[in-house]
Write an enzyme that holds these catalytic residues in place. Structure first.
Site, PDB file in Angstrom:
ATOM      1  N   HIS A 223       0.814  -1.215   0.000  1.00  0.00           N
ATOM      2  CA  HIS A 223       0.000   0.000   0.000  1.00  0.00           C
ATOM      3  C   HIS A 223       0.853   1.273   0.000  1.00  0.00           C
ATOM      4  O   HIS A 223       0.643   2.134  -0.856  1.00  0.00           O
ATOM      5  CB  HIS A 223      -1.058   0.023   1.100  1.00  0.00           C
ATOM      6  CG  HIS A 223      -1.926   1.225   0.939  1.00  0.00           C
ATOM      7  ND1 HIS A 223      -2.900   1.310  -0.034  1.00  0.00           N
ATOM      8  CD2 HIS A 223      -1.883   2.437   1.512  1.00  0.00           C
ATOM      9  CE1 HIS A 223      -3.422   2.522  -0.002  1.00  0.00           C
ATOM     10  NE2 HIS A 223      -2.829   3.220   0.910  1.00  0.00           N
ATOM     11  N   TYR A 227       1.472   4.949  -2.560  1.00  0.00           N
ATOM     12  CA  TYR A 227       1.676   6.359  -2.203  1.00  0.00           C
ATOM     13  C   TYR A 227       3.058   6.851  -2.600  1.00  0.00           C
ATOM     14  O   TYR A 227       3.250   8.038  -2.872  1.00  0.00           O
ATOM     15  CB  TYR A 227       1.350   6.603  -0.723  1.00  0.00           C
ATOM     16  CG  TYR A 227      -0.143   6.773  -0.602  1.00  0.00           C
ATOM     17  CD1 TYR A 227      -0.733   7.986  -0.967  1.00  0.00           C
ATOM     18  CD2 TYR A 227      -0.967   5.707  -0.270  1.00  0.00           C
ATOM     19  CE1 TYR A 227      -2.096   8.127  -0.971  1.00  0.00           C
ATOM     20  CE2 TYR A 227      -2.342   5.843  -0.267  1.00  0.00           C
ATOM     21  CZ  TYR A 227      -2.902   7.056  -0.619  1.00  0.00           C
ATOM     22  OH  TYR A 227      -4.251   7.206  -0.640  1.00  0.00           O
ATOM     23  N   PHE A 375      -6.402   0.715 -11.025  1.00  0.00           N
ATOM     24  CA  PHE A 375      -5.038   1.256 -10.942  1.00  0.00           C
ATOM     25  C   PHE A 375      -4.483   1.706 -12.295  1.00  0.00           C
ATOM     26  O   PHE A 375      -3.432   2.314 -12.336  1.00  0.00           O
ATOM     27  CB  PHE A 375      -4.079   0.340 -10.159  1.00  0.00           C
ATOM     28  CG  PHE A 375      -3.841  -1.016 -10.723  1.00  0.00           C
ATOM     29  CD1 PHE A 375      -3.140  -1.190 -11.896  1.00  0.00           C
ATOM     30  CD2 PHE A 375      -4.322  -2.135 -10.060  1.00  0.00           C
ATOM     31  CE1 PHE A 375      -2.906  -2.449 -12.399  1.00  0.00           C
ATOM     32  CE2 PHE A 375      -4.094  -3.398 -10.559  1.00  0.00           C
ATOM     33  CZ  PHE A 375      -3.383  -3.554 -11.742  1.00  0.00           C
ATOM     34  N   HIS A 376      -5.194   1.452 -13.371  1.00  0.00           N
ATOM     35  CA  HIS A 376      -4.793   2.135 -14.600  1.00  0.00           C
ATOM     36  C   HIS A 376      -5.291   3.577 -14.624  1.00  0.00           C
ATOM     37  O   HIS A 376      -4.778   4.392 -15.389  1.00  0.00           O
ATOM     38  CB  HIS A 376      -5.244   1.370 -15.846  1.00  0.00           C
ATOM     39  CG  HIS A 376      -4.324   0.208 -16.147  1.00  0.00           C
ATOM     40  ND1 HIS A 376      -4.404  -0.977 -15.488  1.00  0.00           N
ATOM     41  CD2 HIS A 376      -3.269   0.084 -17.004  1.00  0.00           C
ATOM     42  CE1 HIS A 376      -3.458  -1.798 -15.926  1.00  0.00           C
ATOM     43  NE2 HIS A 376      -2.750  -1.180 -16.839  1.00  0.00           N
ATOM     44  N   ARG A 439      -9.436 -10.746 -12.954  1.00  0.00           N
ATOM     45  CA  ARG A 439      -8.192 -10.145 -13.410  1.00  0.00           C
ATOM     46  C   ARG A 439      -7.164 -11.271 -13.568  1.00  0.00           C
ATOM     47  O   ARG A 439      -7.415 -12.415 -13.180  1.00  0.00           O
ATOM     48  CB  ARG A 439      -7.684  -9.099 -12.419  1.00  0.00           C
ATOM     49  CG  ARG A 439      -7.187  -9.672 -11.112  1.00  0.00           C
ATOM     50  CD  ARG A 439      -6.755  -8.575 -10.150  1.00  0.00           C
ATOM     51  NE  ARG A 439      -5.421  -8.078 -10.490  1.00  0.00           N
ATOM     52  CZ  ARG A 439      -4.596  -7.498  -9.604  1.00  0.00           C
ATOM     53  NH1 ARG A 439      -4.979  -7.338  -8.348  1.00  0.00           N
ATOM     54  NH2 ARG A 439      -3.415  -7.060  -9.958  1.00  0.00           N
ATOM     55  N   ARG A 440      -6.026 -10.948 -14.126  1.00  0.00           N
ATOM     56  CA  ARG A 440      -4.910 -11.889 -14.267  1.00  0.00           C
ATOM     57  C   ARG A 440      -5.368 -13.205 -14.861  1.00  0.00           C
ATOM     58  O   ARG A 440      -5.066 -14.272 -14.360  1.00  0.00           O
ATOM     59  CB  ARG A 440      -4.277 -12.146 -12.895  1.00  0.00           C
ATOM     60  CG  ARG A 440      -3.689 -10.913 -12.293  1.00  0.00           C
ATOM     61  CD  ARG A 440      -3.052 -11.209 -10.962  1.00  0.00           C
ATOM     62  NE  ARG A 440      -1.930 -10.313 -10.748  1.00  0.00           N
ATOM     63  CZ  ARG A 440      -1.200 -10.287  -9.655  1.00  0.00           C
ATOM     64  NH1 ARG A 440      -1.436 -11.111  -8.672  1.00  0.00           N
ATOM     65  NH2 ARG A 440      -0.203  -9.438  -9.550  1.00  0.00           N
TER      66      ARG A 440
HETATM   67  C1  HEM Z   1      -0.358   0.635 -23.473  1.00  0.00           C
HETATM   68  C2  HEM Z   1      -0.722   0.890 -22.242  1.00  0.00           C
HETATM   69  C3  HEM Z   1      -1.222  -0.177 -21.326  1.00  0.00           C
HETATM   70  C4  HEM Z   1      -2.011  -1.260 -21.605  1.00  0.00           C
HETATM   71  C5  HEM Z   1      -2.637  -1.610 -22.916  1.00  0.00           C
HETATM   72  C6  HEM Z   1      -2.178  -2.005 -20.374  1.00  0.00           C
HETATM   73  C7  HEM Z   1      -2.920  -3.165 -20.237  1.00  0.00           C
HETATM   74  C8  HEM Z   1      -2.993  -3.952 -19.119  1.00  0.00           C
HETATM   75  C9  HEM Z   1      -3.834  -5.104 -18.945  1.00  0.00           C
HETATM   76  C10 HEM Z   1      -4.776  -5.645 -19.984  1.00  0.00           C
HETATM   77  C11 HEM Z   1      -3.594  -5.599 -17.693  1.00  0.00           C
HETATM   78  C12 HEM Z   1      -4.278  -6.715 -16.948  1.00  0.00           C
HETATM   79  C13 HEM Z   1      -4.318  -8.018 -17.463  1.00  0.00           C
HETATM   80  C14 HEM Z   1      -4.875  -9.045 -16.533  1.00  0.00           C
HETATM   81  O1  HEM Z   1      -5.072  -8.830 -15.326  1.00  0.00           O
HETATM   82  O2  HEM Z   1      -5.111 -10.148 -17.066  1.00  0.00           O
HETATM   83  C15 HEM Z   1      -2.598  -4.774 -17.082  1.00  0.00           C
HETATM   84  C16 HEM Z   1      -2.081  -4.991 -15.833  1.00  0.00           C
HETATM   85  C17 HEM Z   1      -1.206  -4.121 -15.207  1.00  0.00           C
HETATM   86  N1  HEM Z   1      -0.757  -2.904 -15.697  1.00  0.00           N
HETATM   87 FE1  HEM Z   1      -1.115  -2.150 -17.532  1.00  0.00          FE
HETATM   88  N2  HEM Z   1      -1.476  -1.382 -19.373  1.00  0.00           N
HETATM   89  C18 HEM Z   1      -0.881  -0.265 -19.918  1.00  0.00           C
HETATM   90  C19 HEM Z   1      -0.079   0.655 -19.260  1.00  0.00           C
HETATM   91  C20 HEM Z   1       0.328   0.523 -17.957  1.00  0.00           C
HETATM   92  C21 HEM Z   1       1.153   1.465 -17.268  1.00  0.00           C
HETATM   93  C22 HEM Z   1       1.694   2.768 -17.861  1.00  0.00           C
HETATM   94  C23 HEM Z   1       1.353   0.958 -16.026  1.00  0.00           C
HETATM   95  C24 HEM Z   1       2.131   1.511 -14.870  1.00  0.00           C
HETATM   96  C25 HEM Z   1       2.923   2.519 -14.869  1.00  0.00           C
HETATM   97  C26 HEM Z   1       0.682  -0.307 -15.938  1.00  0.00           C
HETATM   98  C27 HEM Z   1       0.696  -1.143 -14.843  1.00  0.00           C
HETATM   99  C28 HEM Z   1       0.076  -2.356 -14.748  1.00  0.00           C
HETATM  100  C29 HEM Z   1       0.190  -3.247 -13.626  1.00  0.00           C
HETATM  101  C30 HEM Z   1       1.009  -3.004 -12.356  1.00  0.00           C
HETATM  102  C31 HEM Z   1      -0.619  -4.365 -13.915  1.00  0.00           C
HETATM  103  C32 HEM Z   1      -0.875  -5.536 -12.998  1.00  0.00           C
HETATM  104  C33 HEM Z   1      -0.188  -6.763 -13.443  1.00  0.00           C
HETATM  105  C34 HEM Z   1      -0.662  -7.929 -12.631  1.00  0.00           C
HETATM  106  O3  HEM Z   1      -1.837  -8.001 -12.240  1.00  0.00           O
HETATM  107  O4  HEM Z   1       0.175  -8.797 -12.365  1.00  0.00           O
HETATM  108  N3  HEM Z   1       0.052  -0.537 -17.121  1.00  0.00           N
HETATM  109  N4  HEM Z   1      -2.254  -3.752 -17.967  1.00  0.00           N
HETATM  110 CU   LIG Z   2      -3.910  -0.079  -0.685  1.00  0.00          CU
END
Ligand code: HEM
Ligand SMILES: [Cu+2]
Length: 549
Positions: A223, A227, A375-376, A439-440
């Site tokens: 958490h 922040y 969180f997006h 998710r995931r």
């Molecule tokens: C092109 C831009 C982006 C796209 C298309 C995108 C797409 C996605 C998708 C579809 C997931 C989830 C998939 C799932 O849970 O099955 C995901 C997870 C995530 N995204 Fe993005 N995202 C983008 C940009 C970003 C940015 C800029 C950040 C952070 C600075 C970010 C951080 C995360 C994180 C931390 C997860 C979690 C991964 C997990 O659950 O293990 N994303 N993103």
């Molecule tokens: Cu939290």
């Protein structure tokens, strides 16, 4: 004030830029992974056989959630301290370089393990999923490197205090200090689970791991991690954006106060990520949820003072009526517009956060793709767009170039493209999550079940949004490369806000770190000691490691 440099010293600038190169390489790799995820989940695209959804998702989460953020933030904070408290000494700069290289070596180690498919454990690396030991060692080096970077900041702060006895430190230096201290206290949790649990277990020294303890230590860190991402954006909103629009900081004391409140209330609240977890007494979950909601106070203080700054400025330019001041804001200036889009995104993002933190509502959204949508908006829009907005002036400032009119225009387009793409992607994620989509998860019709069929149109919308977002990433990278290497030579301003004349004098109590760290530690002990004793006293035999990759 004498201590404010007009430009950041070139040698400090190189150190900051080194951090930014890694951050923007991470953006390129992580963005591509994100695009692939949305395409897979639309059901219209399959990954080649040599990779898999969870490997890609691990790359995305680690590279964007951990690498981009930590490198950008450490670089930005070094720039803030060098600018507002004076050029780093040779020793401080050297410490910064050691921190940078330690983090970089760690990043490469973890990345190689993920690419070799030895660590597809997602960026939270929850036990009992077990990665290769080098993955955990790599992450440890990233954290240790960030502490060394933090040491450089603390040394710089200490020398400023010594040279200016009895005076409050410059606001941006103070803010960087709060964030650094919060980071150090928070990362102790993740360091503990990695060093004492996951590493010995992945090396085969112990057979089993206590999953609940490791998850609790992770969320003790997880958490405040959010922040740690958010506060640098607040630094820009409180103390840099006012200067960009030509206004004044509403109140220096209020800004410091809200940062201190974030330090106090960000850490003893990890249970709000563990609301569905057995093994934690509901009374302690309740207590931590109450502490969580206290973060609403500094958040609303922030919103209030930002809009007060905007309104004061607009009215000073002759705006009338309730919202007339809005028209006076500099809508053609990317340094303002892009972070402003980030601020707007924080309104639905914050509301969604209240949903997540409420025990009953959490039951509906827990582990659904609603959370990813949330969180997006917070991280991948409010925070990231503010970081982009900062880069638009800080990169040319550090490289001795300027943001040209053409690049400024492209930067505004970049922000708007991001907003459109994210509206589609995050909106569809929120909606599908409410319908129960997990998710995931890779694409699946779950045996043609009716409920899973309902999710598919939203997953297609996510892919549309993801493709637009990817375009936004390409624009950002193009602008970054231009500002780092090709833009015309010149002097780009490093905007540092001044406090409004009407504001009260800043009291010295904010610099009393013994007091604030003392209260922080007391709150942590209060919120965690008894539940932790419970977990250890009633510990199950623990779990062996699983490798599904
Ligand atoms: C092109 C831009 C982006 C796209 C298309 C995108 C797409 C996605 C998708 C579809 C997931 C989830 C998939 C799932 O849970 O099955 C995901 C997870 C995530 N995204 Fe993005 N995202 C983008 C940009 C970003 C940015 C800029 C950040 C952070 C600075 C970010 C951080 C995360 C994180 C931390 C997860 C979690 C991964 C997990 O659950 O293990 N994303 N993103
Ligand atoms: Cu939290």
């Amino acid at each position: 004030m004498k201590s404010v440099n007009t430009i950041v010293d070139r040698r400090d600038g190189k150190l900051v830029m080194a951090h930014f190169y890694v951050a923007f390489i991470a953006l390129a790799i992580g963005g591509l992974a994100g695009l692939l995820q949305t395409l897979v989940r639309s059901g219209k695209f399959e990954l080649p056989s040599w990779t898999g959804y969870y490997q890609i998702l691990t790359i995305h989460g680690v590279v964007l959630g951990l690498v981009l953020t930590t490198f950008f933030i450490m670089g930005f904070q070094l720039a803030l301290v060098s600018k507002t408290s004076g050029t780093l000494t040779a020793k401080q700069r050297k410490t910064g370089w050691i921190g940078f290289w330690t983090m970089t070596v760690g990043t490469v180690m973890a990345a190689v393990m993920i690419l070799m498919n030895e660590a597809s454990v997602l960026y939270t690396f929850y036990a009992p999923l077990q990665a290769h030991a080098l993955f955990y060692i790599g992450l440890t080096l990233v954290v240790v490197g960030s502490w060394i970077d933090g040491a450089a900041l603390i040394m710089a702060y200490a020398s400023w205090r010594k040279a200016n006895p009895g005076k409050p430190s410059p606001l941006l230096t103070f803010m960087a200090m709060v964030n650094t201290l919060m980071w150090i206290v928070a990362t102790i949790g993740v360091a503990a689970t990695v060093l004492f649990q996951l590493l010995p277990w992945s090396l085969g020294l112990v057979e089993r791991v206590d999953v609940l303890v490791s998850r609790t230590l992770f969320w003790y860190f997880g958490h405040p991690l959010v922040y740690f991402w958010l506060l640098p954006a607040y630094m820009a909103w409180y103390a840099i954006v006012p200067k960009i629009i030509g206004g004044k900081i509403f109140s220096d004391s209020l800004a410091r106060m809200s940062f201190i409140l974030f330090l106090l209330f960000s850490i003893p609240v990890g249970f709000h990520h563990q609301l569905t977890e057995p093994g934690i007494d509901p009374a302690w979950k309740f207590l931590q949820v109450v502490l969580t909601f206290l973060v609403v106070i500094p958040s609303l203080m922030t919103a209030f003072s930002l809009f007060a700054t905007f309104e004061m400025y607009g009215r000073s330019k002759g705006a009338t009526g309730l919202f007339g001041w809005l028209k006076k804001l500099p809508w053609g200036d990317a340094r303002f517009v892009v972070p402003f889009i980030g601020m707007l995104a924080f309104i639905p993002a914050g509301a969604g956060g209240l949903v997540n933190a409420s025990h009953q509502l959490n039951q509906v959204v827990h582990n659904t793709i609603w959370v990813t949508g949330h969180f997006h908006l917070t991280l991948a829009t409010s925070v990231v767009l503010t970081f982009f907005g900062i880069s638009y002036w800080l990169v040319p400032h550090l490289t001795g170039r300027v943001l040209t009119k053409a690049m400024n225009k492209l930067a505004i387009i970049q922000g708007v493209v991001w907003a459109i793409g994210m509206t589609f992607m995050s909106g569809a994620m929120h909606a599908a999550g409410l319908l129960g989509a997990p998710r995931r998860s890779s694409f699946s019709t779950y045996g043609g079940s009716e409920q899973a069929m309902e999710w598919i149109p939203y997953q297609v919308a996510q892919a549309v949004g993801g493709s637009i977002l990817f375009l936004g990433i390409i624009l950002m990278l193009y602008i970054f490369i231009n500002l780092a290497f090709f833009a015309p030579k010149g002097e780009e301003e490093f905007p540092v806000g001044e406090v409004s004349d009407a504001a009260e004098k800043t009291p010295m109590v904010f610099e009393n770190w013994k007091l604030w760290i003392g209260i922080t530690v007391l709150l942590i002990l209060f919120a965690y000691t008894i539940p932790f004793i419970d977990m250890i006293e009633n510990a199950p035999i623990g779990s062996k490691g699983y490798k599904f990759f």
